[in-house]
Design a protein around this motif. Structure first.
Motif, PDB file in Angstrom:
ATOM      1  N   ALA A 122      -2.584  29.741  -4.812  1.00  0.00           N
ATOM      2  CA  ALA A 122      -1.901  29.069  -3.710  1.00  0.00           C
ATOM      3  C   ALA A 122      -2.804  28.052  -3.018  1.00  0.00           C
ATOM      4  O   ALA A 122      -2.331  27.227  -2.235  1.00  0.00           O
ATOM      5  CB  ALA A 122      -1.388  30.087  -2.693  1.00  0.00           C
ATOM      6  N   GLY A 123      -4.128  28.131  -3.294  1.00  0.00           N
ATOM      7  CA  GLY A 123      -5.047  27.148  -2.725  1.00  0.00           C
ATOM      8  C   GLY A 123      -6.026  27.705  -1.728  1.00  0.00           C
ATOM      9  O   GLY A 123      -6.539  26.973  -0.879  1.00  0.00           O
ATOM     10  N   ASN A 124      -6.338  29.010  -1.841  1.00  0.00           N
ATOM     11  CA  ASN A 124      -7.271  29.646  -0.922  1.00  0.00           C
ATOM     12  C   ASN A 124      -8.615  29.903  -1.593  1.00  0.00           C
ATOM     13  O   ASN A 124      -8.830  29.514  -2.740  1.00  0.00           O
ATOM     14  CB  ASN A 124      -6.642  30.941  -0.396  1.00  0.00           C
ATOM     15  CG  ASN A 124      -5.362  30.655   0.382  1.00  0.00           C
ATOM     16  OD1 ASN A 124      -5.398  30.053   1.447  1.00  0.00           O
ATOM     17  ND2 ASN A 124      -4.222  31.069  -0.168  1.00  0.00           N
ATOM     18  N   VAL A 125      -9.525  30.557  -0.864  1.00  0.00           N
ATOM     19  CA  VAL A 125     -10.919  30.661  -1.294  1.00  0.00           C
ATOM     20  C   VAL A 125     -11.360  32.115  -1.323  1.00  0.00           C
ATOM     21  O   VAL A 125     -11.102  32.869  -0.379  1.00  0.00           O
ATOM     22  CB  VAL A 125     -11.845  29.865  -0.338  1.00  0.00           C
ATOM     23  CG1 VAL A 125     -13.301  29.946  -0.798  1.00  0.00           C
ATOM     24  CG2 VAL A 125     -11.389  28.409  -0.232  1.00  0.00           C
ATOM     25  N   VAL A 126     -12.041  32.511  -2.410  1.00  0.00           N
ATOM     26  CA  VAL A 126     -12.675  33.824  -2.510  1.00  0.00           C
ATOM     27  C   VAL A 126     -14.167  33.610  -2.750  1.00  0.00           C
ATOM     28  O   VAL A 126     -14.562  32.808  -3.598  1.00  0.00           O
ATOM     29  CB  VAL A 126     -12.079  34.672  -3.649  1.00  0.00           C
ATOM     30  CG1 VAL A 126     -12.889  35.958  -3.850  1.00  0.00           C
ATOM     31  CG2 VAL A 126     -10.621  35.014  -3.361  1.00  0.00           C
ATOM     32  N   ILE A 127     -14.995  34.331  -1.986  1.00  0.00           N
ATOM     33  CA  ILE A 127     -16.449  34.284  -2.142  1.00  0.00           C
ATOM     34  C   ILE A 127     -16.925  35.694  -2.469  1.00  0.00           C
ATOM     35  O   ILE A 127     -16.676  36.626  -1.705  1.00  0.00           O
ATOM     36  CB  ILE A 127     -17.135  33.788  -0.854  1.00  0.00           C
ATOM     37  CG1 ILE A 127     -16.641  32.383  -0.484  1.00  0.00           C
ATOM     38  CG2 ILE A 127     -18.660  33.797  -1.015  1.00  0.00           C
ATOM     39  CD1 ILE A 127     -17.094  31.913   0.902  1.00  0.00           C
ATOM     40  N   ASN A 128     -17.591  35.865  -3.601  1.00  0.00           N
ATOM     41  CA  ASN A 128     -18.093  37.164  -4.028  1.00  0.00           C
ATOM     42  C   ASN A 128     -19.614  37.172  -3.985  1.00  0.00           C
ATOM     43  O   ASN A 128     -20.264  36.216  -4.400  1.00  0.00           O
ATOM     44  CB  ASN A 128     -17.627  37.476  -5.449  1.00  0.00           C
ATOM     45  CG  ASN A 128     -18.085  38.843  -5.931  1.00  0.00           C
ATOM     46  OD1 ASN A 128     -17.539  39.864  -5.527  1.00  0.00           O
ATOM     47  ND2 ASN A 128     -19.103  38.875  -6.787  1.00  0.00           N
TER      48      ASN A 128
END
Length: 288
Positions: A122-128
């Motif tokens: 959808a256009g979001n961000v994940v930071i691992n």
């Protein structure tokens, strides 16, 4: 006529205000203890949450921990679904390096259309941070059945994608020096395999590398924008270090620098938020 015009303008401004806000959620554990300790996670989350620049960028910041993450009815799952397709780019930080069932049901029960994949598409961000991204969960303090390499392969939609151990002697790139100035050389146990992204739906921005095919930290940017913006997945300092060996744990301050210096410019953040960030950092520099 003036009344109708005023109502229309108010509706437009309300729409802009809704779109411009950004929200941040942490998932803070429990951890796979051989990779990062619960204590280190809590300390890093505090560093990021308390960072003035991060606070300036986000409308709300929430921290989800053990008990908040199990299944689609969990608070973390509901937050993720509510922030998917809402017209604003939001961020999830997997501060403990594990991926719970509220985001991706193990073992690979939702290979396509998981909550976390929908969120990114959808256009979001994940930071691992720390462990192999999307590999497994430790919810309830017990190791789940492994998604294994297939977890990341499914979310990225890259068959055979791996973050297996290779040449992990990372040094900051020029971009790393510019945007994550606190970063020093370190050994990554789970580097990005850069060559596997060629011809994919992702572009990589690399902040640390050992050679042209091994990187960490890095961020993948989707070539297919969604309703909320351009989807991004960052994996950073994927190293088996329960406690960071240097005095400063880069996994906290480094994520804050990445958000303030790179994501704030490349992400879909409001002009007001960027101005607030610039003012905040200007004040801090004057004090220093």
């Amino acid at each position: 006529m003036k009344i109708y015009l005023s109502i229309a303008l108010l509706a437009i401004f309300a729409c802009v205000a809704t779109v411009s806000a950004n929200d941040l959620a942490f998932y803070s554990g429990p951890t796979n203890p051989g990779w990062i300790s619960d204590k280190a996670v809590q300390e890093n989350v505090k560093v990021i949450k308390d960072d003035p620049g991060v606070k300036a960028l986000f409308n709300s910041i929430e921290d989800f921990g053990d008990g908040d993450e199990v299944g689609d009815d969990s608070p973390l799952a509901k937050w993720t679904v509510e922030h998917t397709g809402n017209g604003q780019q939001d961020v999830i930080i997997l501060a403990c390096g594990t991926c719970p069932s509220g985001l991706y049901e193990f073992p690979n029960k939702d290979p396509d259309g998981s909550n976390v994949e929908n969120f990114v598409e959808a256009g979001n961000v994940v930071i691992n941070v720390a462990d192999w991204i999307f590999y497994m969960s430790y919810e309830g303090g017990v190791r789940s059945p492994n998604n294994g390499a297939q977890g990341a392969a499914n979310v990225f939609d890259i068959p055979g994608l791996s973050f297996g151990n290779r040449n992990g002697a990372m040094k900051p790139t020029d971009l790393g020096k510019e945007f994550i100035p606190s970063m020093d050389a370190f050994n990554s146990d789970r580097p990005w395999h850069v060559e596997q992204f060629k011809g994919s739906d992702w572009d990589l921005v690399i902040f640390g590398e050992s050679d042209k095919n091994n990187a960490d930290p890095a961020v993948a940017i989707s070539k297919k924008p969604g309703k909320d913006g351009v989807g991004m997945i960052a994996a950073m300092w994927q190293a088996a270090k329960p406690e960071w060996p240097e005095k400063t744990d880069i996994r906290g301050i480094g994520v804050a620098e990445f958000i303030n210096n790179w994501l704030a410019e490349e992400g879909e953040f409001a002009v007001e938020a960027k101005n607030k960030l610039a003012t905040t950092w200007g004040s801090i520099k004057q004090v220093r």
